[in-house]
Design a protein around this motif. Structure first.
Motif, PDB file in Angstrom:
ATOM      1  N   PRO A 192       0.802  -1.223   0.000  1.00  0.00           N
ATOM      2  CA  PRO A 192       0.000   0.000   0.000  1.00  0.00           C
ATOM      3  C   PRO A 192       0.837   1.277   0.000  1.00  0.00           C
ATOM      4  O   PRO A 192       0.401   2.302  -0.519  1.00  0.00           O
ATOM      5  N   ASP A 193       2.057   1.215   0.533  1.00  0.00           N
ATOM      6  CA  ASP A 193       2.932   2.395   0.527  1.00  0.00           C
ATOM      7  C   ASP A 193       3.317   2.782  -0.902  1.00  0.00           C
ATOM      8  O   ASP A 193       3.378   3.957  -1.247  1.00  0.00           O
ATOM      9  N   THR A 194       3.529   1.786  -1.749  1.00  0.00           N
ATOM     10  CA  THR A 194       3.847   2.048  -3.158  1.00  0.00           C
ATOM     11  C   THR A 194       2.642   2.684  -3.849  1.00  0.00           C
ATOM     12  O   THR A 194       2.795   3.635  -4.616  1.00  0.00           O
ATOM     13  N   ALA A 195       1.452   2.167  -3.578  1.00  0.00           N
ATOM     14  CA  ALA A 195       0.239   2.734  -4.167  1.00  0.00           C
ATOM     15  C   ALA A 195       0.076   4.192  -3.759  1.00  0.00           C
ATOM     16  O   ALA A 195      -0.240   5.046  -4.585  1.00  0.00           O
ATOM     17  N   GLU A 196       0.317   4.479  -2.505  1.00  0.00           N
ATOM     18  CA  GLU A 196       0.206   5.859  -2.026  1.00  0.00           C
ATOM     19  C   GLU A 196       1.233   6.754  -2.712  1.00  0.00           C
ATOM     20  O   GLU A 196       0.911   7.860  -3.144  1.00  0.00           O
ATOM     21  N   ASP A 197       2.472   6.276  -2.814  1.00  0.00           N
ATOM     22  CA  ASP A 197       3.522   7.056  -3.477  1.00  0.00           C
ATOM     23  C   ASP A 197       3.176   7.368  -4.931  1.00  0.00           C
ATOM     24  O   ASP A 197       3.522   8.433  -5.441  1.00  0.00           O
ATOM     25  N   LEU A 198       2.495   6.435  -5.598  1.00  0.00           N
ATOM     26  CA  LEU A 198       2.126   6.607  -6.995  1.00  0.00           C
ATOM     27  C   LEU A 198       0.785   7.330  -7.166  1.00  0.00           C
ATOM     28  O   LEU A 198       0.357   7.589  -8.291  1.00  0.00           O
ATOM     29  N   GLY A 199       0.112   7.637  -6.069  1.00  0.00           N
ATOM     30  CA  GLY A 199      -1.170   8.320  -6.146  1.00  0.00           C
ATOM     31  C   GLY A 199      -2.294   7.442  -6.643  1.00  0.00           C
ATOM     32  O   GLY A 199      -3.265   7.921  -7.204  1.00  0.00           O
ATOM     33  N   ILE A 200      -2.176   6.146  -6.407  1.00  0.00           N
ATOM     34  CA  ILE A 200      -3.202   5.198  -6.850  1.00  0.00           C
ATOM     35  C   ILE A 200      -4.280   5.114  -5.776  1.00  0.00           C
ATOM     36  O   ILE A 200      -4.000   4.789  -4.627  1.00  0.00           O
ATOM     37  N   ARG A 201      -5.511   5.433  -6.168  1.00  0.00           N
ATOM     38  CA  ARG A 201      -6.640   5.432  -5.239  1.00  0.00           C
ATOM     39  C   ARG A 201      -7.639   4.319  -5.529  1.00  0.00           C
ATOM     40  O   ARG A 201      -8.511   4.038  -4.716  1.00  0.00           O
ATOM     41  N   SER A 202      -7.544   3.730  -6.734  1.00  0.00           N
ATOM     42  CA  SER A 202      -8.434   2.635  -7.097  1.00  0.00           C
ATOM     43  C   SER A 202      -7.681   1.665  -7.994  1.00  0.00           C
ATOM     44  O   SER A 202      -6.662   2.011  -8.577  1.00  0.00           O
ATOM     45  N   THR A 203      -8.201   0.451  -8.065  1.00  0.00           N
ATOM     46  CA  THR A 203      -7.584  -0.541  -8.934  1.00  0.00           C
ATOM     47  C   THR A 203      -8.620  -1.062  -9.914  1.00  0.00           C
ATOM     48  O   THR A 203      -9.789  -1.186  -9.553  1.00  0.00           O
ATOM     49  N   PRO A 204      -8.215  -1.319 -11.114  1.00  0.00           N
ATOM     50  CA  PRO A 204      -6.868  -1.081 -11.616  1.00  0.00           C
ATOM     51  C   PRO A 204      -6.658   0.398 -11.934  1.00  0.00           C
ATOM     52  O   PRO A 204      -7.603   1.133 -12.182  1.00  0.00           O
ATOM     53  N   THR A 205      -5.421   0.816 -11.909  1.00  0.00           N
ATOM     54  CA  THR A 205      -5.015   2.128 -12.390  1.00  0.00           C
ATOM     55  C   THR A 205      -3.888   1.906 -13.383  1.00  0.00           C
ATOM     56  O   THR A 205      -2.917   1.227 -13.069  1.00  0.00           O
ATOM     57  N   ILE A 206      -4.037   2.468 -14.563  1.00  0.00           N
ATOM     58  CA  ILE A 206      -3.033   2.343 -15.611  1.00  0.00           C
ATOM     59  C   ILE A 206      -2.298   3.677 -15.712  1.00  0.00           C
ATOM     60  O   ILE A 206      -2.928   4.721 -15.853  1.00  0.00           O
ATOM     61  N   ILE A 207      -0.979   3.629 -15.614  1.00  0.00           N
ATOM     62  CA  ILE A 207      -0.147   4.822 -15.742  1.00  0.00           C
ATOM     63  C   ILE A 207       0.842   4.577 -16.869  1.00  0.00           C
ATOM     64  O   ILE A 207       1.516   3.546 -16.896  1.00  0.00           O
ATOM     65  N   VAL A 208       0.926   5.527 -17.790  1.00  0.00           N
ATOM     66  CA  VAL A 208       1.891   5.433 -18.884  1.00  0.00           C
ATOM     67  C   VAL A 208       2.886   6.566 -18.704  1.00  0.00           C
ATOM     68  O   VAL A 208       2.498   7.720 -18.510  1.00  0.00           O
ATOM     69  N   ARG A 209       4.162   6.209 -18.755  1.00  0.00           N
ATOM     70  CA  ARG A 209       5.239   7.189 -18.579  1.00  0.00           C
ATOM     71  C   ARG A 209       6.209   7.128 -19.756  1.00  0.00           C
ATOM     72  O   ARG A 209       6.388   6.081 -20.364  1.00  0.00           O
ATOM     73  N   ARG A 210       6.848   8.272 -19.996  1.00  0.00           N
ATOM     74  CA  ARG A 210       7.962   8.305 -20.955  1.00  0.00           C
ATOM     75  C   ARG A 210       9.175   7.661 -20.286  1.00  0.00           C
ATOM     76  O   ARG A 210       9.190   7.425 -19.090  1.00  0.00           O
ATOM     77  N   ASP A 211      10.211   7.423 -21.060  1.00  0.00           N
ATOM     78  CA  ASP A 211      11.439   6.838 -20.512  1.00  0.00           C
ATOM     79  C   ASP A 211      12.037   7.693 -19.397  1.00  0.00           C
ATOM     80  O   ASP A 211      12.678   7.174 -18.493  1.00  0.00           O
ATOM     81  N   ASP A 212      11.814   9.016 -19.466  1.00  0.00           N
ATOM     82  CA  ASP A 212      12.368   9.892 -18.427  1.00  0.00           C
ATOM     83  C   ASP A 212      11.514   9.944 -17.163  1.00  0.00           C
ATOM     84  O   ASP A 212      11.820  10.656 -16.221  1.00  0.00           O
ATOM     85  N   GLY A 213      10.403   9.183 -17.156  1.00  0.00           N
ATOM     86  CA  GLY A 213       9.541   9.118 -15.980  1.00  0.00           C
ATOM     87  C   GLY A 213       8.354  10.059 -16.008  1.00  0.00           C
ATOM     88  O   GLY A 213       7.492  10.000 -15.134  1.00  0.00           O
ATOM     89  N   THR A 214       8.275  10.924 -17.009  1.00  0.00           N
ATOM     90  CA  THR A 214       7.162  11.858 -17.119  1.00  0.00           C
ATOM     91  C   THR A 214       5.867  11.106 -17.402  1.00  0.00           C
ATOM     92  O   THR A 214       5.785  10.333 -18.356  1.00  0.00           O
ATOM     93  N   GLU A 215       4.867  11.329 -16.580  1.00  0.00           N
ATOM     94  CA  GLU A 215       3.570  10.680 -16.776  1.00  0.00           C
ATOM     95  C   GLU A 215       2.823  11.367 -17.907  1.00  0.00           C
ATOM     96  O   GLU A 215       2.665  12.587 -17.911  1.00  0.00           O
ATOM     97  N   VAL A 216       2.342  10.571 -18.877  1.00  0.00           N
ATOM     98  CA  VAL A 216       1.592  11.130 -19.997  1.00  0.00           C
ATOM     99  C   VAL A 216       0.138  10.671 -20.011  1.00  0.00           C
ATOM    100  O   VAL A 216      -0.676  11.207 -20.760  1.00  0.00           O
ATOM    101  N   PHE A 217      -0.184   9.677 -19.174  1.00  0.00           N
ATOM    102  CA  PHE A 217      -1.552   9.151 -19.158  1.00  0.00           C
ATOM    103  C   PHE A 217      -1.798   8.441 -17.844  1.00  0.00           C
ATOM    104  O   PHE A 217      -0.916   7.759 -17.325  1.00  0.00           O
TER     105      PHE A 217
END
Length: 67
Positions: free
Chosen positions: A23-48
């Motif tokens: 749950p600590d990882t979910a909190e760090d990533l701002g995940i409040r529900s599942t599933p949550t899909i996050i897409v990032r660029r190689d530099d870590g920038t979230e785009v979706f």
């Protein structure tokens, strides 16, 4: 969905997280529900971010933005 995305986009790196077990990882990533899909660029920038399952077209568009 992640298997389909990996099959459609060669070289796509997919990481799944068990938020119930970490749950600590979910909190760090701002995940409040599942599933949550996050897409990032190689530099870590979230785009979706999609709380819930996105359509295939939404996911492919997000991957295209990340490339």
């Amino acid at each position: 969905m992640t298997g389909e995305a990996s099959a459609l986009v060669p070289g796509l790196r997919v990481t799944e997280r068990d938020v119930a077990a970490h749950p600590d990882t979910a909190e760090d990533l701002g995940i409040r529900s599942t599933p949550t899909i996050i897409v990032r660029r190689d530099d870590g920038t979230e785009v979706f971010r999609s709380p819930g399952v996105p359509s295939r077209d939404q996911l492919l568009l997000a991957v295209a933005k990340a490339l």
